[in-house]
Write an enzyme that holds these catalytic residues in place. Structure first.
Site, short mmCIF file in Angstrom:
data_model
loop_
_atom_site.label_atom_id
_atom_site.label_comp_id
_atom_site.label_asym_id
_atom_site.label_seq_id
_atom_site.Cartn_x
_atom_site.Cartn_y
_atom_site.Cartn_z
CE LYS A 1 -22.27 -60.56 21.53
NZ LYS A 1 -22.43 -61.03 22.93
CE1 TYR B 1 -24.51 -88.72 1.97
CE2 TYR B 1 -24.92 -86.37 2.28
CZ TYR B 1 -24.15 -87.40 1.76
OH TYR B 1 -23.01 -87.11 1.04
#
Length: 377
Positions: free
Chosen positions: A35, A255
């Site tokens: 899956k 950042y």
């Protein structure tokens, strides 16, 4: 020259891990759970690589199952969540999809359906996960209704363990006791063991097991055991250093300036970021391999880049190979630094990252598919 980021998929390792699942449960057959695009590894390629070994596959949705058919996979496919709409039963009957039945509406829709023939149905018993499934009394009635409907065949009983990965067995044993009691009444073949149960709980090895994450080389157990240590990573996510910066003491990187140099520091800028699926929550100190040597993330992950400390790797520089997980670096270690699990890292790789398959040549699913049924029995 192309961007150096890539995901290498080792199909030999995939086959090794599947064969390990079979070795651990010699009296069971093992569904290969593919899956979520085979947990990010490419469902059709992985199914083809396992076609001569696995008797059946398992997915979450009918769209995933249809993609396997379009890719030439002729094996039975179990829909682990069953159908999402009543109309999907027609496709299930047409394509030999085996359907989990976990809700009253699914049962009623099957009873009302006009089908070319009966569908293989797996009754989902809620033994304690409390997510999907019927309680014991309901499961008894479901079996009776399925038999009476004439729309179902090859009935199985399945359940899902909530704590099979845990070092504490109490709740797992509670669930095992519940499903064993019901199975004794219903006299149906069982599908019980997920990856951690396959690796750690032989008493749960039944007619079918359904190994998932272990096929891709990630250890699902809280504490590794001898079996899980034999898993081989299937995906290696790698890139390269594209720039080097010299940072003085006290200077920030990235950042918000989360990383601040406490010594003269060499920073390697790597072509990979959260826009590729690398987890943005990775903390400073997340392990990374540069030219085969371990170092750490230094600074917040950016959209297309991340930064690593190469101060102690004087030979490292532009072009140095960077392994973000896989070969030589367990994905679980990286996941722990992101406050997540390996599943989310592997399935989170985005389409912009090219996949390169090698080993275990992808096998066409044709006549050999029927020969695979008893390979893992």
């Amino acid at each position: 020259m192309s961007r150096p980021l890539r995901a290498d998929i080792d199909l030999d390792a995939l086959r090794h891990n599947y064969q390990l699942a079979c070795e651990l449960a010699p009296n069971s057959r093992s569904l290969a759970v593919i899956k979520a695009d085979a947990y990010g590894h490419g469902a059709v390629a992985c199914a083809r690589a396992l076609a001569d070994l696995a008797p059946a596959f398992a997915v979450a949705t009918i769209e995933e199952a249809l993609a396997l058919r379009e890719g030439g996979i002729t094996h039975p496919v179990v829909l682990l969540e069953g159908v999402f709409e009543a109309s999907e039963y027609q496709l299930a009957a047409q394509h030999d999809f085996w359907c989990a039945i976990h809700s009253e509406w699914q049962l009623a829709a099957l009873e009302a359906a006009t089908l070319p023939g009966p569908i293989s149905c797996w009754i989902k018993f809620d033994s304690g996960m409390h997510r999907l499934g019927f309680d014991a009394e309901q499961a008894r009635a479901v079996k009776e209704r399925l038999v009476a409907s004439g729309k179902a065949q090859d009935l199985h009983l399945m359940t899902h363990f909530a704590t099979a990965d845990s070092l504490t067995p109490d709740y797992f044993q509670h669930q095992m006791a519940a499903v064993e009691a019901l199975a004794a009444e219903l006299a149906l073949p069982l599908c019980l063991a997920n990856s951690p149960a396959t690796l750690a709980w032989p008493q749960s090895h039944a007619a079918w097991n359904r190994p998932g994450i272990m096929l891709y080389g990630a250890d699902p157990l809280e504490g590794a055991n001898d079996a899980s240590r034999r898993l081989k990573p299937v995906m290696t996510l790698s890139s390269a250093i594209i720039a080097v910066r010299e940072i003085a003491i006290g200077e920030p990187v990235g950042y918000a300036g989360r990383f601040v140099a406490t010594r003269p520091t060499r920073i390697g800028v790597v072509a990979c970021g959260y826009g590729d699926g690398y987890d943005r929550h990775a903390v400073d100190g997340t392990p990374v391999l540069v030219d085969g040597q371990e170092t750490v993330l230094a600074g917040k992950v950016s959209m297309d880049m991340l930064t690593v400390d190469i101060t102690d790797l004087p030979e490292a520089g532009v072009g140095s190979r960077v392994v973000l997980w896989g070969e030589g670096l367990e994905v679980n270690r990286v996941a722990a630094s992101c406050d997540t699990i390996s599943y989310t890292l592997l399935t989170g790789i985005l389409p912009r990252v090219p996949k390169h398959y090698h080993g275990g040549q992808a096998r066409e699913a044709g006549p050999m598919a029927s020969q695979a049924v008893d390979t893992c029995a």
